[in-house]
Design a protein around this motif. Structure first.
Motif, mmCIF file in Angstrom:
data_model
loop_
_atom_site.group_PDB
_atom_site.id
_atom_site.type_symbol
_atom_site.label_atom_id
_atom_site.label_comp_id
_atom_site.label_asym_id
_atom_site.label_seq_id
_atom_site.Cartn_x
_atom_site.Cartn_y
_atom_site.Cartn_z
ATOM 1 N N GLN A 55 0.822 -1.210 0.000
ATOM 2 C CA GLN A 55 0.000 0.000 0.000
ATOM 3 C C GLN A 55 0.860 1.267 0.000
ATOM 4 N N ILE A 159 0.165 10.211 3.339
ATOM 5 C CA ILE A 159 0.094 9.276 4.453
ATOM 6 C C ILE A 159 0.000 10.085 5.750
ATOM 7 N N CYS A 160 -0.774 9.697 6.694
ATOM 8 C CA CYS A 160 -1.616 8.514 6.773
ATOM 9 C C CYS A 160 -3.050 8.893 6.401
ATOM 10 N N THR A 161 -3.706 8.040 5.634
ATOM 11 C CA THR A 161 -5.041 8.308 5.130
ATOM 12 C C THR A 161 -5.989 8.764 6.229
ATOM 13 N N SER A 191 -7.452 7.772 -3.807
ATOM 14 C CA SER A 191 -7.337 6.641 -2.890
ATOM 15 C C SER A 191 -6.044 5.846 -3.070
ATOM 16 N N CYS A 194 -2.900 7.339 -1.510
ATOM 17 C CA CYS A 194 -2.862 7.458 -0.050
ATOM 18 C C CYS A 194 -2.540 6.101 0.568
ATOM 19 N N ALA A 195 -2.071 6.136 1.793
ATOM 20 C CA ALA A 195 -1.742 4.909 2.521
ATOM 21 C C ALA A 195 -1.735 5.210 4.004
ATOM 22 N N THR A 196 -1.725 4.154 4.798
ATOM 23 C CA THR A 196 -1.568 4.310 6.236
ATOM 24 C C THR A 196 -0.685 3.177 6.757
ATOM 25 N N GLN A 215 -4.036 -1.903 8.743
ATOM 26 C CA GLN A 215 -3.784 -0.979 7.630
ATOM 27 C C GLN A 215 -4.966 -0.828 6.672
ATOM 28 N N HIS A 219 -7.327 2.511 6.396
ATOM 29 C CA HIS A 219 -7.283 3.230 5.118
ATOM 30 C C HIS A 219 -8.709 3.453 4.602
#
Length: 245
Positions: A55, A159-161, A191, A194-196, A215, A219
């Motif tokens: 991700q 990051i982070c979503t 989308s 983005c990531a977490t 995760q 997200h």
């Protein structure tokens, strides 16, 4: 169990994602949130991933593609970099992204942005880039950037979503509603850009003062919350003849 829970959540709170087209005659701005070593590079710090993350890798790749398109066209880009003073830590998280360390610098795939004339780098010491843009004289770097460039559509990645991206998007939408960001019309969260982070419950139960943070689930929740505040959630972004899909 996590996959079953994720399926249930996605069924109960689905997200309608769109194919967003940004025409070349629209004044668009790109915001990159905290795509830095301390959150993205394996082993780079207390909050960095412990192992490679699909991700996060996808987020970096998609963000770099969009940044290249914007820079090639000399369109405005603003990059927020989480950067904390060692004496002012961010509870409840451990020390991270300390000012002057490589943790608080852009990931290698984006370091070229530092030399681009259309890019503003803004170091912030809090989750929310909108709040972190306030100067001592009360002015706001982000607000001034939107107005100077007459930005109508704001494209957000990073990051982070569910934390820094979401906080920034919520504040931006509230400021837009108050008329503080004229001529801004739309906020779009990409989308795949983005990531977490991932911290499963099996690990959190053995750690003090740490919440579980699966995760994929978080997200999705971050995107859902942004959508609920009025942002568009894009599954793909097209700019003229260029498509990120």
């Amino acid at each position: 169990m996590v996959l079953q829970t994720l399926d249930i959540v996605k069924n109960e709170i689905p997200i309608e994602e769109e194919s967003v087209v940004i025409s070349e005659d629209t004044n668009a701005g790109l915001v990159l949130v905290d795509i830095i070593n301390g959150f993205c590079t394996v082993g780079a710090g207390n909050l960095a991933p412990r192992e490679a993350s699909r991700q996060i890798s996808q987020m970096i790749d998609e963000s770099a593609k969009l940044a290249r398109v914007f820079c090639d066209n000399k369109w405005p880009v603003l990059a927020f970099l989480d950067s904390h003073h060692p004496d002012r830590l961010e509870h409840p998280y451990p020390p991270h992204c300390i000012s002057g360390t490589d943790e608080s610098n852009l990931v290698p795939a984006l370091r070229w942005l530092e030399k681009e004339p259309n890019v503003i780098i803004r170091r912030k010491d809090c989750y929310d880039g909108y709040i972190g843009s306030f100067q001592e004289d009360g002015s706001n770097v982000f607000v001034d950037w939107v107005k100077k460039n007459n930005i109508q559509v704001l494209l957000v990645v990073g990051i982070c979503t569910d934390i820094c991206v979401l906080d920034f998007v919520c504040s931006t939408l509230s400021a837009k509603t108050r008329g503080l960001l004229t001529p801004l019309e739309e906020v779009v969260v990409y989308s795949r850009g983005c990531a977490t982070f991932d911290f499963p419950a099996s690990m959190a139960k053995n750690a003090k003062d740490v919440l579980a943070h699966p995760q994929e689930l978080m997200h999705h929740v971050g995107l859902y919350m942004a959508k609920g505040r009025g942002a568009k959630i894009a599954r793909e972004v097209s700019i003229g003849a260029v498509k990120n899909a």
